[in-house]
Scaffold this motif. Structure first.
Motif, PDB file in Angstrom:
ATOM      1  N   SER A 177      -7.096   4.690   7.253  1.00 39.57           N
ATOM      2  CA  SER A 177      -8.118   3.839   7.907  1.00 39.57           C
ATOM      3  C   SER A 177      -7.524   2.664   8.651  1.00 39.57           C
ATOM      4  O   SER A 177      -7.919   2.344   9.763  1.00 39.57           O
ATOM      5  CB  SER A 177      -9.082   3.248   6.878  1.00 39.57           C
ATOM      6  OG  SER A 177      -9.737   4.241   6.188  1.00 39.57           O
ATOM      7  N   PHE A 178      -6.597   2.002   7.984  1.00 45.42           N
ATOM      8  CA  PHE A 178      -6.117   0.732   8.531  1.00 45.42           C
ATOM      9  C   PHE A 178      -4.837   0.962   9.308  1.00 45.42           C
ATOM     10  O   PHE A 178      -3.858   1.466   8.771  1.00 45.42           O
ATOM     11  CB  PHE A 178      -5.897  -0.269   7.403  1.00 45.42           C
ATOM     12  CG  PHE A 178      -7.172  -0.565   6.666  1.00 45.42           C
ATOM     13  CD1 PHE A 178      -8.121  -1.413   7.220  1.00 45.42           C
ATOM     14  CD2 PHE A 178      -7.439   0.024   5.445  1.00 45.42           C
ATOM     15  CE1 PHE A 178      -9.309  -1.681   6.564  1.00 45.42           C
ATOM     16  CE2 PHE A 178      -8.626  -0.248   4.776  1.00 45.42           C
ATOM     17  CZ  PHE A 178      -9.567  -1.100   5.335  1.00 45.42           C
ATOM     18  N   GLY A 179      -4.850   0.588  10.569  1.00 43.81           N
ATOM     19  CA  GLY A 179      -3.732   0.989  11.405  1.00 43.81           C
ATOM     20  C   GLY A 179      -2.764  -0.108  11.770  1.00 43.81           C
ATOM     21  O   GLY A 179      -1.587   0.144  11.987  1.00 43.81           O
ATOM     22  N   VAL A 180      -3.227  -1.335  11.860  1.00 43.50           N
ATOM     23  CA  VAL A 180      -2.383  -2.365  12.437  1.00 43.50           C
ATOM     24  C   VAL A 180      -1.558  -3.076  11.364  1.00 43.50           C
ATOM     25  O   VAL A 180      -0.482  -3.590  11.634  1.00 43.50           O
ATOM     26  CB  VAL A 180      -3.254  -3.368  13.238  1.00 43.50           C
ATOM     27  CG1 VAL A 180      -2.402  -4.342  14.015  1.00 43.50           C
ATOM     28  CG2 VAL A 180      -4.168  -2.612  14.199  1.00 43.50           C
ATOM     29  N   VAL A 181      -2.064  -3.070  10.136  1.00 37.93           N
ATOM     30  CA  VAL A 181      -1.351  -3.748   9.053  1.00 37.93           C
ATOM     31  C   VAL A 181      -0.113  -2.961   8.635  1.00 37.93           C
ATOM     32  O   VAL A 181       0.160  -1.892   9.149  1.00 37.93           O
ATOM     33  CB  VAL A 181      -2.275  -3.935   7.819  1.00 37.93           C
ATOM     34  CG1 VAL A 181      -3.358  -4.941   8.140  1.00 37.93           C
ATOM     35  CG2 VAL A 181      -2.873  -2.609   7.390  1.00 37.93           C
TER      36      VAL A 181
ATOM     37  N   SER B 118     -10.147   1.341  10.918  1.00 34.53           N
ATOM     38  CA  SER B 118     -10.785   0.098  10.500  1.00 34.53           C
ATOM     39  C   SER B 118      -9.767  -1.043  10.496  1.00 34.53           C
ATOM     40  O   SER B 118      -8.587  -0.840  10.825  1.00 34.53           O
ATOM     41  CB  SER B 118     -11.371   0.301   9.106  1.00 34.53           C
ATOM     42  OG  SER B 118     -12.112  -0.824   8.710  1.00 34.53           O
ATOM     43  N   CYS B 119     -10.223  -2.241  10.184  1.00 35.45           N
ATOM     44  CA  CYS B 119      -9.302  -3.367  10.038  1.00 35.45           C
ATOM     45  C   CYS B 119      -9.887  -4.380   9.057  1.00 35.45           C
ATOM     46  O   CYS B 119     -11.035  -4.269   8.665  1.00 35.45           O
ATOM     47  CB  CYS B 119      -9.054  -4.049  11.388  1.00 35.45           C
ATOM     48  SG  CYS B 119     -10.465  -4.985  12.007  1.00 35.45           S
ATOM     49  N   ARG B 120      -9.062  -5.296   8.631  1.00 32.05           N
ATOM     50  CA  ARG B 120      -9.560  -6.413   7.823  1.00 32.05           C
ATOM     51  C   ARG B 120      -9.260  -7.728   8.535  1.00 32.05           C
ATOM     52  O   ARG B 120      -8.997  -8.739   7.915  1.00 32.05           O
ATOM     53  CB  ARG B 120      -8.921  -6.387   6.421  1.00 32.05           C
ATOM     54  CG  ARG B 120      -9.351  -5.207   5.578  1.00 32.05           C
ATOM     55  CD  ARG B 120      -9.087  -5.455   4.105  1.00 32.05           C
ATOM     56  NE  ARG B 120      -9.356  -4.289   3.293  1.00 32.05           N
ATOM     57  CZ  ARG B 120     -10.572  -3.936   2.864  1.00 32.05           C
ATOM     58  NH1 ARG B 120     -11.623  -4.659   3.178  1.00 32.05           N
ATOM     59  NH2 ARG B 120     -10.726  -2.856   2.126  1.00 32.05           N
TER      60      ARG B 120
ATOM     61  N   TYR C 155      -9.317   0.941  15.121  1.00 32.42           N
ATOM     62  CA  TYR C 155      -8.881  -0.117  14.194  1.00 32.42           C
ATOM     63  C   TYR C 155      -9.623  -1.431  14.428  1.00 32.42           C
ATOM     64  O   TYR C 155      -9.029  -2.510  14.420  1.00 32.42           O
ATOM     65  CB  TYR C 155      -7.362  -0.329  14.239  1.00 32.42           C
ATOM     66  CG  TYR C 155      -6.581   0.934  13.954  1.00 32.42           C
ATOM     67  CD1 TYR C 155      -6.861   1.703  12.816  1.00 32.42           C
ATOM     68  CD2 TYR C 155      -5.569   1.365  14.811  1.00 32.42           C
ATOM     69  CE1 TYR C 155      -6.154   2.873  12.555  1.00 32.42           C
ATOM     70  CE2 TYR C 155      -4.862   2.540  14.547  1.00 32.42           C
ATOM     71  CZ  TYR C 155      -5.153   3.287  13.432  1.00 32.42           C
ATOM     72  OH  TYR C 155      -4.447   4.439  13.175  1.00 32.42           O
TER      73      TYR C 155
END
Lengths: 408, 408
Positions: free
Chosen positions: B174-178, A76-78, A40
């Motif tokens: 894909s996005f794990g923390v959100v 992934s992350c943003r 992430y």
């Protein structure tokens, strides 16, 4: 370099994992001890969510699977890093973790926003005499990074769009005697129309192509749009139109905002667009009585690794390898770029460029490549894009479906 | 048989042209002089819109291309023949044209409504002592024809749905923390959930599968649906749900009717559905604050010949060949059916069945194959569907894109 780490950031592509593969391959060639992956992106890294890629890529079969795996294998992350002066603690924490794992180089695979992360980390390292180097690896289906001829990820999305449009155009042309059917296909691309332009590639010896392409780079007038569809319907029973999600009316509103849908905003302040194709389809149906249908490629256009471009896969691997090679030469604060040589067929090679000239800059389609009158792309665009969709890497099938490599 | 004619009707599939190929192949083996094709089905036939398939299929390369061409090569229609007693003239005209071209057998590739055409034409021929024979060739991605074990076209759509869902599931994860992302995938199937059920095939060694499947055969309660998504979001950051377009609320309304979109009606009186996935995504977002996205497979799921099932292609060819073989034996008013033998791995064969028992009958998924509690398909369904998606027939690529065969 003793150990290195690689991360993936932003929206995934069909070939983003081939860049991870390239980073791993070159690092092992150079005798790097451990190749870590941040799970992430930098956001996961801050939580020490880290894996050792040897646990996954220690055999050729898995390496080949990784290249055939869609989306970000590492996650992934943003997450946008704060300005250095606003929050030094975050930077200190990042370097603390890098030191703890004895990491000498950080590679970040991403688009505009991710390159900003590399810029700030390399700036911080220089200002604070840190030994670590930071390299950006380009990735974006939007193809909007500057300096580089094109971006890994774009070719595969373009190939998916053209392949699928050839199928959609055949499908839409099935019914001949009934009244014309208008199919409006919505393609990603917030501000740059590279992806929507790829619709032009569908036209070939066995396909009549799309009837019009609308890009965010061109003016869009709703009345003109409806009139032009009506004009097409006088002579054609099947009409297929490609529209970028980023198309705006003359007063600066996104077309999807014309409908009453809720518009959300992401962490970077981007509007979360959707429904531009459906909005236009509804408007055309209401105003003209024509039969309409909207197709939105949504995440399919960035995840369809099963029909990825081999050229794109190879280039994604190449930029990953180049990043490691140049980091090993001591370079930092750079992004790998692709240069093209058309002198004897298409060939490409990798180079590096100062990240400060790249981060947060958006490259749009040259206006002279757009045939505004006929609502099509000119030959210059076709020459540019066609080499990027060449070749295939067949999926490895098991029990009828493509196999992927996934994290445990 | 001196000459024969073949037509395609209803919504196209990825393999509908393989049945045309089969008809042509067997006819030529049997020494049939001319194999005509009706352009745009029986509706085009009434306008004498007829081609000679020798003009296209007289070489092996084109025959192979035809099997790799999506949508109806001959063009299709949704024309419903009037009742014989209501409009004798239409029938007289059809037989006039058949006589004019010295056509001894008519083959119609289609679904429920198209089989009604074969029923009425064969009934009229018997009543009026006409020599021509009429055979139905099954085709529908909906898989809802009775008697036959399954329908050509279904396997390829199921393979597309499972392949694409594996990619969508990776992308969504894909996005794990959100905060959790809910992706609602809308799949075709007005009254029968065979296609939506195919979402269950995405689950395998390298994919966690979809979190829930909603079929038209099951009860659907909107509040329960939202509550169940919220429950999933407590423990998962990526939620992918497959929903049939035909899902109805307890008061009998299609879910898409909950939004304010215009509902059109086709020539058969079917409601033209769209937007069920988007409607649910909007509702979940509004009520729970979760991030949602809707993906509608639309015509992609019936046109994706580039990822068609080889088993499906071969069976589509087989049923076309069988129809000609049995017409040559003097049979009429029949549809070809597929029977399955699971005794030693999967094998299938073709037989024929009285069209009167088939036309206008819809086959739904056995309720005992649905795990209502876990919102998943039971093992019985997997055993049924898995053999149908096996094998691939690689597209023939030219300049980066699959090549098709098209009418001049």
């Amino acid at each position: 370099m003793k150990n290195i780490i690689v991360g993936q950031s932003g929206g995934p592509t069909a070939v983003i994992n081939s860049s991870v593969a390239g980073v791993y391959k070159k690092a092992k060639e150079l005798g790097v001890e451990r190749v870590y992956g941040m799970v992430y992106g930098i956001e996961g890294f801050l939580n020490e969510n880290i894996i050792d890629l040897d646990d996954y890529l220690n055999n050729d079969e898995n390496y080949e699977l990784l290249k055939r795996t869609p989306s970000a294998f590492l996650g992934s992350c943003r997450y946008k890093l704060p300005k250095i002066e606003d929050n030094k603690e975050v930077y200190e924490k990042i370097f603390e973790i890098l030191d703890k794992y004895e990491i000498d180089a950080l590679f970040y695979i991403g688009g505009n926003d991710s390159m900003d992360t590399i810029k700030m980390l390399s700036d911080y390292a220089k200002e604070n005499n840190k030994k670590q180097v930071f390299m950006g690896v380009p990735k974006t289906i939007d193809n909007d990074l500057p300096i580089t001829d094109h971006c890994p990820g774009y070719g595969s999305s373009a190939k998916y769009i053209a392949t699928s449009l050839k199928e959609v155009i055949r499908d839409n042309a099935s019914f001949g005697v009934v009244k014309p059917t208008v199919c409006i296909v919505e393609i990603m691309g917030r501000h740059a129309g590279w992806l929507a332009a790829a619709a032009a590639l569908a036209k070939d010896d066995t396909c009549e192509g799309v009837d019009a392409i609308y890009l965010p780079e061109s003016k869009f007038d709703l009345d003109e749009f409806v009139a032009s569809v009506e004009e097409l319907a006088k002579t054609k029973h099947s009409i297929v139109i490609a529209v970028s999600e980023g198309v705006k009316t003359s007063d600066g509103k996104f077309v999807c905002e014309l409908s009453n849908e809720h518009i959300a905003v992401d962490a970077f302040g981007h509007k979360q667009l959707s429904g531009c194709g459906q909005t236009l389809a509804n408007i055309v149906a209401t105003r003209t009585g024509l039969k309409t249908r909207a197709i939105e490629y949504s995440t399919l256009q960035r995840a369809a690794t099963h029909i990825a471009s081999l050229t794109d896969i190879n280039e994604a691997e190449m930029v990953g390898m180049k990043a490691v090679e140049e980091a090993n030469n001591g370079k930092t604060g750079m992004m790998v770029i692709i240069t093209r040589d058309d002198s004897n067929g298409y060939t490409s090679s990798a180079d590096t460029y100062d990240i400060h000239d790249i981060a947060n800059v958006e490259k749009k389609i040259p206006l002279e490549w757009i045939d505004e009158e006929n609502k099509q792309m000119k030959e210059e665009f076709i020459k540019y894009a066609k080499p990027l969709i060449q070749g295939e890497l067949a999926p490895i099938f098991k029990d009828g479906l493509p196999v992927h490599l996934i994290r445990k």
